[in-house]
Scaffold this active site. Structure first.
Site, PDB file in Angstrom:
ATOM      1  N   ASP A  34       0.834  -1.199   0.000  1.00  0.00           N
ATOM      2  CA  ASP A  34       0.000   0.000   0.000  1.00  0.00           C
ATOM      3  C   ASP A  34       0.867   1.246   0.000  1.00  0.00           C
ATOM      4  O   ASP A  34       0.570   2.233  -0.656  1.00  0.00           O
ATOM      5  CB  ASP A  34      -0.854   0.042   1.273  1.00  0.00           C
ATOM      6  CG  ASP A  34      -2.018  -0.894   1.162  1.00  0.00           C
ATOM      7  OD1 ASP A  34      -2.017  -1.726   0.242  1.00  0.00           O
ATOM      8  OD2 ASP A  34      -2.920  -0.789   2.015  1.00  0.00           O
ATOM      9  N   ASP A  38       0.700   4.218  -2.613  1.00  0.00           N
ATOM     10  CA  ASP A  38       0.378   5.596  -2.236  1.00  0.00           C
ATOM     11  C   ASP A  38       1.475   6.565  -2.677  1.00  0.00           C
ATOM     12  O   ASP A  38       1.205   7.696  -3.061  1.00  0.00           O
ATOM     13  CB  ASP A  38       0.162   5.695  -0.720  1.00  0.00           C
ATOM     14  CG  ASP A  38      -1.130   5.000  -0.298  1.00  0.00           C
ATOM     15  OD1 ASP A  38      -2.035   4.882  -1.136  1.00  0.00           O
ATOM     16  OD2 ASP A  38      -1.214   4.551   0.862  1.00  0.00           O
ATOM     17  N   LEU A  99     -10.802   7.909   0.393  1.00  0.00           N
ATOM     18  CA  LEU A  99     -10.407   8.890   1.416  1.00  0.00           C
ATOM     19  C   LEU A  99      -9.030   9.441   1.078  1.00  0.00           C
ATOM     20  O   LEU A  99      -8.166   8.689   0.627  1.00  0.00           O
ATOM     21  CB  LEU A  99     -10.296   8.207   2.783  1.00  0.00           C
ATOM     22  CG  LEU A  99     -11.564   7.894   3.559  1.00  0.00           C
ATOM     23  CD1 LEU A  99     -11.234   7.060   4.793  1.00  0.00           C
ATOM     24  CD2 LEU A  99     -12.246   9.189   3.998  1.00  0.00           C
ATOM     25  N   GLU A 128     -11.609   7.091  14.294  1.00  0.00           N
ATOM     26  CA  GLU A 128     -12.015   5.674  14.244  1.00  0.00           C
ATOM     27  C   GLU A 128     -10.905   4.832  13.648  1.00  0.00           C
ATOM     28  O   GLU A 128     -10.029   5.349  12.966  1.00  0.00           O
ATOM     29  CB  GLU A 128     -13.232   5.520  13.313  1.00  0.00           C
ATOM     30  CG  GLU A 128     -14.365   6.417  13.668  1.00  0.00           C
ATOM     31  CD  GLU A 128     -15.400   6.506  12.566  1.00  0.00           C
ATOM     32  OE1 GLU A 128     -15.344   5.730  11.596  1.00  0.00           O
ATOM     33  OE2 GLU A 128     -16.270   7.383  12.699  1.00  0.00           O
ATOM     34  N   LYS A 130      -9.332   2.430  10.932  1.00  0.00           N
ATOM     35  CA  LYS A 130      -9.527   2.225   9.496  1.00  0.00           C
ATOM     36  C   LYS A 130      -9.458   0.719   9.273  1.00  0.00           C
ATOM     37  O   LYS A 130      -8.399   0.105   9.425  1.00  0.00           O
ATOM     38  CB  LYS A 130      -8.440   2.961   8.708  1.00  0.00           C
ATOM     39  CG  LYS A 130      -8.646   2.904   7.218  1.00  0.00           C
ATOM     40  CD  LYS A 130      -7.676   3.836   6.520  1.00  0.00           C
ATOM     41  CE  LYS A 130      -7.807   3.819   5.027  1.00  0.00           C
ATOM     42  NZ  LYS A 130      -7.910   2.532   4.401  1.00  0.00           N
ATOM     43  N   ASP A 132      -9.258  -2.759   7.509  1.00  0.00           N
ATOM     44  CA  ASP A 132      -8.576  -3.149   6.274  1.00  0.00           C
ATOM     45  C   ASP A 132      -9.307  -4.328   5.630  1.00  0.00           C
ATOM     46  O   ASP A 132      -8.971  -5.487   5.838  1.00  0.00           O
ATOM     47  CB  ASP A 132      -7.129  -3.549   6.603  1.00  0.00           C
ATOM     48  CG  ASP A 132      -6.262  -3.512   5.366  1.00  0.00           C
ATOM     49  OD1 ASP A 132      -6.756  -3.093   4.305  1.00  0.00           O
ATOM     50  OD2 ASP A 132      -5.089  -3.919   5.462  1.00  0.00           O
ATOM     51  N   TYR A 251     -19.660   2.213   9.210  1.00  0.00           N
ATOM     52  CA  TYR A 251     -19.107   3.484   9.700  1.00  0.00           C
ATOM     53  C   TYR A 251     -19.645   4.751   9.026  1.00  0.00           C
ATOM     54  O   TYR A 251     -19.156   5.829   9.282  1.00  0.00           O
ATOM     55  CB  TYR A 251     -17.580   3.479   9.580  1.00  0.00           C
ATOM     56  CG  TYR A 251     -17.045   2.955   8.248  1.00  0.00           C
ATOM     57  CD1 TYR A 251     -17.308   3.621   7.065  1.00  0.00           C
ATOM     58  CD2 TYR A 251     -16.267   1.807   8.208  1.00  0.00           C
ATOM     59  CE1 TYR A 251     -16.820   3.147   5.861  1.00  0.00           C
ATOM     60  CE2 TYR A 251     -15.776   1.327   7.008  1.00  0.00           C
ATOM     61  CZ  TYR A 251     -16.055   1.998   5.833  1.00  0.00           C
ATOM     62  OH  TYR A 251     -15.572   1.532   4.644  1.00  0.00           O
ATOM     63  N   LYS A 314     -12.751  12.146  11.049  1.00  0.00           N
ATOM     64  CA  LYS A 314     -13.907  12.728  10.349  1.00  0.00           C
ATOM     65  C   LYS A 314     -14.444  13.916  11.124  1.00  0.00           C
ATOM     66  O   LYS A 314     -14.498  13.859  12.369  1.00  0.00           O
ATOM     67  CB  LYS A 314     -15.042  11.706  10.259  1.00  0.00           C
ATOM     68  CG  LYS A 314     -14.683  10.431   9.551  1.00  0.00           C
ATOM     69  CD  LYS A 314     -15.811   9.402   9.651  1.00  0.00           C
ATOM     70  CE  LYS A 314     -15.379   8.108   9.006  1.00  0.00           C
ATOM     71  NZ  LYS A 314     -16.300   7.006   9.273  1.00  0.00           N
ATOM     72  N   LYS A 338      -2.474   6.787   7.650  1.00  0.00           N
ATOM     73  CA  LYS A 338      -2.176   5.369   7.460  1.00  0.00           C
ATOM     74  C   LYS A 338      -0.940   4.948   8.249  1.00  0.00           C
ATOM     75  O   LYS A 338       0.074   5.646   8.256  1.00  0.00           O
ATOM     76  CB  LYS A 338      -2.023   5.059   5.967  1.00  0.00           C
ATOM     77  CG  LYS A 338      -3.398   5.105   5.306  1.00  0.00           C
ATOM     78  CD  LYS A 338      -3.419   4.740   3.866  1.00  0.00           C
ATOM     79  CE  LYS A 338      -3.278   3.302   3.564  1.00  0.00           C
ATOM     80  NZ  LYS A 338      -3.481   3.029   2.119  1.00  0.00           N
ATOM     81  N   CYS A 432      25.849 -25.165  -6.070  1.00  0.00           N
ATOM     82  CA  CYS A 432      24.492 -25.574  -5.700  1.00  0.00           C
ATOM     83  C   CYS A 432      24.543 -26.336  -4.375  1.00  0.00           C
ATOM     84  O   CYS A 432      25.289 -27.312  -4.242  1.00  0.00           O
ATOM     85  CB  CYS A 432      23.887 -26.444  -6.792  1.00  0.00           C
ATOM     86  SG  CYS A 432      22.307 -27.142  -6.303  1.00  0.00           S
ATOM     87  N   CYS A 435      23.491 -30.170  -5.447  1.00  0.00           N
ATOM     88  CA  CYS A 435      24.250 -31.084  -6.312  1.00  0.00           C
ATOM     89  C   CYS A 435      25.695 -30.624  -6.534  1.00  0.00           C
ATOM     90  O   CYS A 435      26.467 -31.300  -7.206  1.00  0.00           O
ATOM     91  CB  CYS A 435      23.546 -31.242  -7.660  1.00  0.00           C
ATOM     92  SG  CYS A 435      23.579 -29.750  -8.656  1.00  0.00           S
ATOM     93  N   CYS A 450      21.035 -22.853 -10.389  1.00  0.00           N
ATOM     94  CA  CYS A 450      21.806 -24.069 -10.603  1.00  0.00           C
ATOM     95  C   CYS A 450      21.466 -24.521 -12.023  1.00  0.00           C
ATOM     96  O   CYS A 450      20.305 -24.782 -12.329  1.00  0.00           O
ATOM     97  CB  CYS A 450      21.389 -25.125  -9.581  1.00  0.00           C
ATOM     98  SG  CYS A 450      21.988 -26.756 -10.049  1.00  0.00           S
ATOM     99  N   CYS A 456      20.124 -32.208 -10.988  1.00  0.00           N
ATOM    100  CA  CYS A 456      20.093 -31.728  -9.598  1.00  0.00           C
ATOM    101  C   CYS A 456      18.864 -32.331  -8.898  1.00  0.00           C
ATOM    102  O   CYS A 456      17.725 -32.048  -9.291  1.00  0.00           O
ATOM    103  CB  CYS A 456      20.032 -30.202  -9.596  1.00  0.00           C
ATOM    104  SG  CYS A 456      19.843 -29.481  -7.972  1.00  0.00           S
TER     105      CYS A 456
HETATM  106  S1  IVH Z   1     -15.401   6.614   6.017  1.00  0.00           S
HETATM  107  C1  IVH Z   1     -16.661   9.046   1.913  1.00  0.00           C
HETATM  108  N1  IVH Z   1     -14.443   5.139   7.930  1.00  0.00           N
HETATM  109  O1  IVH Z   1     -11.040   3.062   3.731  1.00  0.00           O
HETATM  110  C2  IVH Z   1     -15.761   8.014   2.489  1.00  0.00           C
HETATM  111  N2  IVH Z   1     -13.860   4.559   5.709  1.00  0.00           N
HETATM  112  O2  IVH Z   1      -8.937   3.998   1.958  1.00  0.00           O
HETATM  113  C3  IVH Z   1     -16.266   7.551   3.785  1.00  0.00           C
HETATM  114  N3  IVH Z   1     -12.465   2.537   5.547  1.00  0.00           N
HETATM  115  O3  IVH Z   1     -13.146   4.127   1.162  1.00  0.00           O
HETATM  116  C4  IVH Z   1     -15.427   6.467   4.311  1.00  0.00           C
HETATM  117  N4  IVH Z   1     -12.383   2.105   7.687  1.00  0.00           N
HETATM  118  O4  IVH Z   1     -13.584   1.745   2.323  1.00  0.00           O
HETATM  119  C5  IVH Z   1     -14.490   5.335   6.597  1.00  0.00           C
HETATM  120  N5  IVH Z   1     -13.734   3.915   9.744  1.00  0.00           N
HETATM  121  C6  IVH Z   1     -13.768   4.092   8.436  1.00  0.00           C
HETATM  122  C7  IVH Z   1     -13.111   3.234   7.534  1.00  0.00           C
HETATM  123  C8  IVH Z   1     -13.173   3.515   6.175  1.00  0.00           C
HETATM  124  C9  IVH Z   1     -12.010   1.698   6.486  1.00  0.00           C
HETATM  125  C10 IVH Z   1     -12.193   2.348   4.101  1.00  0.00           C
HETATM  126  C11 IVH Z   1     -13.294   2.807   3.186  1.00  0.00           C
HETATM  127  C12 IVH Z   1     -12.636   3.925   2.412  1.00  0.00           C
HETATM  128  C13 IVH Z   1     -11.215   3.471   2.402  1.00  0.00           C
HETATM  129  C14 IVH Z   1     -10.219   4.532   1.997  1.00  0.00           C
END
Ligand code: IVH
Length: 712
Positions: A34, A38, A99, A128, A130, A132, A251, A314, A338, A432, A435, A450, A456
Site C-alpha cells: 500500500d 500511495d 479517502l 475511528e 480504518k 482493512d 461506519y 472525520k 495510514k 548448488c 548437487c 543451478c 540436480c
Molecule cells: S469513512 C466518503 N471510515 O477506507 C468516504 N472509511 O482507503 C467515507 N475505511 O473508502 C469512508 N475504515 O472503504 C471510513 N472507519 C472508516 C473506515 C473507512 C475503512 C475504508 C473505506 C474507504 C477506504 C479509503
C-alpha cells in the site's frame, strides 16, 4: 523536471497505478505494498499539479479503483447478460468515494486548518479505526436488508446481497431498541429507506485457517486478509461465503430522512438498531487528542483480532459535511492517517539457500519466532544476494520483518547497533547446495541458478511434484510419493511416471494393491488433461498457467511451438524476450525432446481441441492479423480464426492475407496494410468469409452470439 521528462514519467506512473489497481481490486493479488502504491499516486498528483496540461481526463488520480468483475455503463439495473457476468450491477445512489490519506502526522494539522477555514468555525472530530477489508454499501428498506453493493468503480457496484446475507453479524432485519415506543404516526425508529456503508473483513484467525487449507490444496494463498475478504465476497456459492468467517463493521450512514446532528450520534443510533458499529472510536477536540488516539492504536492494533491500516479522522458535525463537500474522489470532511506496515524486530539465526524446481537459489532467513500481524513468523525471504549486500546483513543480527504484498514476510532492515563484534557475514554459495554444480548468476533477475536442470535432485523432485500437481496433471499423489519413487530410482523424469507398473509400486514402503491401483488409475485419467495444462506441467521456466494458455492457443500443438522461431514466439500475446529465450532453450535440450516423444507415445495430449475440432477450411492457408476491438473478445476472435483453418499473426508482412480491423484498429497497422496491399476486412466481412452469417447484416449480432455460444 523538464516537460518532456514529466510527460514520460506521467505515462509510466499511470501505467503502474492502473496495473496495481487491477491487481489489487480485481485479481485480489497485489504486487506492491500500500505504501509503495500511495507513493506512486502522490508522485503523479504532484506532477499533474506542476503540469496541469499533461493531466489526462481519465488519470487514476481522479478516480477510485474499480472492483467490478466486468465494468459496464450504469443504467438502472444493468442485469446479467449471458453467462459471463457474475453479479448484477446497480448504480450507487450516492457515489462511493475513497479517502485522502497521509503517512505524516503533521498533515493532520493541515487538514484541521483546511476544515476550520472551510467552515469558518471550530468543530470536533470523530476518530475511528480504518478497517482493512473491502468496502460495502447496504441499503435497508422498511427495516430489512434490501441490497448490498460493492464499491465497484464508485458509481456502479456489484450486487452481492445473497453473499452478504451469509455474514453472521449483518442483520437481515433491524432490531427495535428497548427505549423506543412505537406510535401510530411513528411506528419505527428508522426511516423507510437508508444506506449504511462499512467494511467487510476477515479476522486473522479465519484468514490463517483459510490459507492453511488453500496451501494444502495447492491453491495460491491470499496475500493478506483484505484480499481474502474481497475474494470471498465475490464467491459464486453463497454457502461457501458463510464458511469464510467474514465480519462487518459499519461506519457511515446516508439517506434523505435522517436527522442526525453528529456522526457519533448516527453511529450510536444505528448500533441500537442492531447494526455492527465499532466502539473503538473517540471524539477529539484538539490535534493533541487526535495524535494520542493515533499513537495509542499504532501499538494497540497488534492486539486486535483483525487488520487495521490506519485511523480515519472525520468532522463530527454532519451539517459541516455538506458545507465542506467532496472532490471528485474524496470527501473534504475526512482524512485517513495510514500506519506504516507493521514491523517486528527479531534475531537472524541462520540462512538456508533453497533450490527451487527451476533451479533458482533463494536465501531464506531462519528467525527467532516473533509475532507479526496476527501470526508467528519463523522464516522470511531475503530475495537474492544483492538484497543481502544491500542490507549488510550478519548472522545473529537483529532484523526488521514486514509482511508486504506477498505471503512470505521479508526482511526490510537491520539494526547494526545491536550487532555482536564477531558477527559473521554470510556468503552466498557459489555451488548448488544440493548437487554442487557451480551456480550461474542471471544479472537481469539478480538471482543465482543451478544450471544442472536434469541432474540436480532438488530440481528433479520439484519438477516431478509440479508435474503431478492439481493445476497441472492433477494426479493424486503427495510429495512423499515422488520422494519414494525418486529415491528408489523408479522415476527420474516426468515421462517415467507413465511407464510405471504395479509391481514397481508394490516395492515401495507402505504401498498395497489398492494404493498402487489408485495411483495408476489417476495417471491414466491424467491422459485427458488438455494441452495447455500439459504444457504448464512440463515446468518450463517462466511458463505459468496463463502463458501456457496463450502459447497453446497460439501454436495449437507442441511441434509448432517447438519449431517456432524467436520472432514467432515474440509475436505471440504476452510473450516477451525472457519467455521466448526460455522456450527456445528448453526445446534445444535433447533430453526434453526425448521426454516429449515418450509422453506422446504414452498418450498425453499435445494439441489443443480447437485444432482437433476444426469447424471449416474457409481460412486454410490464410494468415490474419487482428487489430482493435470486436463484439467478441479478441481471444475468441483468434480462436475462430484457428477453428476455421487460419493462422494468427501479430505483425503485418507481405505474407499477411487479411488485416481484420475492429473498432479503434491501430493506425500504424492500417497504414502498413495499405502500403503492402494487404486486404483490410471488418468483422462482418470476416463472418461472411467463415460462413457464419448470411447476407443480412442486420442479423450480425445474433449470429455472432450463436457462434460464441456454440464455441465457448
Ligand atoms: S469513512 C466518503 N471510515 O477506507 C468516504 N472509511 O482507503 C467515507 N475505511 O473508502 C469512508 N475504515 O472503504 C471510513 N472507519 C472508516 C473506515 C473507512 C475503512 C475504508 C473505506 C474507504 C477506504 C479509503
Amino acid at each position: 523536471m523538464e516537460k518532456t521528462q514529466a510527460y514520460k514519467r506521467i505515462q509510466e506512473l499511470t501505467e503502474l497505478i492502473n496495473d496495481a489497481n487491477k491487481r489489487y481490486y480485481v485479481d485480489n493479488a497485489p504486487t506492491i505494498s500500500d505504501y509503495e502504491f500511495d507513493m506512486l499516486m502522490k508522485e503523479l498528483e504532484s506532477l499533474e499539479k506542476d503540469y496541469p496540461d499533461l493531466k489526462s481526463a481519465d488519470s487514476p488520480t481522479g478516480k477510485v479503483g474499480s472492483d467490478l468483475f466486468n465494468p459496464v455503463p450504469a443504467s438502472g439495473s444493468i442485469g446479467v447478460n449471458g453467462a459471463k457476468r457474475e453479479f448484477e450491477q446497480y448504480p450507487h445512489r450516492y457515489p462511493m468515494l475513497s479517502l485522502a490519506n497521509t503517512y505524516d502526522i503533521s498533515e493532520i494539522q493541515a487538514f484541521a486548518d483546511r476544515v476550520a477555514k472551510g467552515i469558518g468555525n471550530v468543530c470536533t472530530f470523530s476518530c475511528e479505526l480504518k478497517f482493512d477489508g473491502t468496502a460495502i454499501c447496504l441499503t435497508y428498506r422498511n427495516g430489512r436488508l434490501y441490497r448490498a453493493l460493492t464499491r465497484g468503480d464508485g458509481t456502479v457496484g456489484d450486487d452481492v446481497t445473497e453473499n452478504v446475507k451469509r455474514i453472521s453479524n449483518i442483520p437481515q432485519v433491524l432490531k427495535m431498541p428497548a427505549d423506543f415506543t412505537p406510535t401510530r404516526s411513528n411506528p419505527y425508529p428508522w426511516p423507510k429507506e437508508f444506506e449504511i456503508r462499512g467494511e467487510i473483513y476477515m479476522p486473522w484467525e479465519a484468514f490463517d485457517r483459510l490459507n492453511e487449507v488453500r496451501i494444502k490444496e495447492e491453491e495460491t494463498p491470499f496475500a493478506n486478509p483484505r484480499n481474502a475478504a474481497s475474494g470471498s465476497l465475490k464467491l459464486i456459492d453463497s454457502n461457501a461465503v458463510a464458511e469464510r468467517g467474514l465480519e462487518c463493521t459499519l461506519y457511515h450512514v446516508l439517506g434523505e430522512d435522517l436527522n442526525f446532528q453528529t456522526h457519533a450520534q448516527a453511529l450510536d443510533t444505528v448500533a441500537s438498531w442492531g447494526l455492527p458499529v465499532s466502539d473503538k472510536r473517540n471524539i477529539c477536540t484538539s490535534i493533541e487528542d487526535i495524535r494520542d488516539f493515533i499513537t495509542y492504536w499504532d501499538t494497540e492494533r497488534k492486539n486486535l483480532p483483525f487488520a487495521t491500516d490506519g485511523i480515519v479522522i472525520k468532522v463530527n458535525e454532519i451539517p459541516y459535511h455538506t458545507e465542506l463537500g467532496y472532490t471528485s474522489k474524496v470527501p473534504r470532511w475526512a482524512v485517513a492517517y495510514k500506519f506504516k506496515a507493521e514491523q517486528a524486530l527479531t534475531r537472524l539465526v541462520s540462512i538456508d539457500y533453497q533450490v527451487g524446481r527451476t533451479g533458482a537459489v533463494t536465501p531464506v532467513a531462519n528467525l527467532e519466532p516473533v509475532q507479526l500481524s496476527g501470526t508467528v513468523v519463523k522464516r522470511a525471504s531475503l530475495h537474492n544476494s544483492d538484497q543481502m549486500h544491500l542490507l549488510d546483513i550478519h548472522i545473529g543480527d537483529y532484523v526488521y520483518v514486514e509482511k508486504g504484498g506477498e505471503i512470505i514476510p521479508k526482511i526490510t532492515g537491520v539494526d547494526p547497533g545491536r550487532r555482536c563484534p564477531d558477527a559473521a557475514q554470510p556468503h552466498f554459495p557459489e555451488f548448488c547446495p544440493d548437487c554442487g554444480t557451480p551456480l550461474v548468476k542471471d544479472e537481469e533477475e539478480a538471482r543465482s541458478f543451478c544450471p544442472n536442470q536434469s541432474g540436480c535432485p532438488t530440481q528433479i523432485k520439484g519438477k516431478l511434484v509440479h508435474f503431478l500437481s492439481r493445476k497441472a496433471m492433477n494426479v493424486i499423489a503427495g510429495d512423499s510419493t515422488v520422494e519414494q519413487l525418486f529415491n528408489k530410482g523408479l522415476v527420474w523424469n516426468v515421462a517415467d511416471f507413465y511407464e510405471l507398473k504395479k509391481e514397481h509400486l508394490l516395492m515401495l514402503d507402505g504401498w498395497k494393491e489398492r494404493s498402487a491401483e489408485r495411483f495408476l488409475n489417476s495417471l491414466q485419467d491424467s491422459l485427458e488433461t488438455p494441452f495447455e495444462k500439459v504444457l504448464y506441467a512440463l515446468g518450463i521456466r517462466h511458463i505459468g498457467e496463463t502463458t501456457a494458455k496463450s502459447l497453446a492457443r497460439h501454436f495449437g500443438n507442441i511441434d509448432s511451438l517447438a519449431s517456432a522461431s524467436r520472432e514467432e514466439l515474440l509475436a505471440t500475446d504476452d510473450i516477451g524476450e525472457v519467455i521466448a529465450d526460455s522456450i527456445k532453450e528448453w526445446f534445444s535440450d535433447e533430453v526434453n525432446i526425448e521426454i516429449i516423444t515418450r509422453l506422446k507415445s504414452s498418450g498425453l495430449r499435445f494439441a489443443t481441441d480447437a485444432v482437433k475440432e476444426k469447424l471449416s477450411d474457409s481460412l486454410e492457408g490464410k494468415t490474419i492479423v487482428i487489430s482493435g476491438n470486436f463484439s467478441i473478445p479478441r481471444d475468441h476472435m483468434k480462436k475462430l480464426i484457428e477453428t476455421h483453418g487460419g493462422k494468427n499473426s501479430s505483425s503485418i508482412s507481405g505474407k499477411t492475407s487479411y488485416l481484420l480491423a475492429g473498432e479503434k484498429a491501430g493506425p500504424e497497422k492500417l497504414r502498413k496494410a495499405e502500403s503492402l496491399g494487404v486486404q483490410v476486412i471488418d468483422e462482418v466481412r470476416f463472418m461472411h468469409i467463415i460462413g457464419q452469417i448470411p447476407d443480412k447484416s442486420d442479423e450480425t449480432n445474433d449470429y455472432l452470439l450463436n457462434e460464441q455460444l456454440t464455441l465457448f
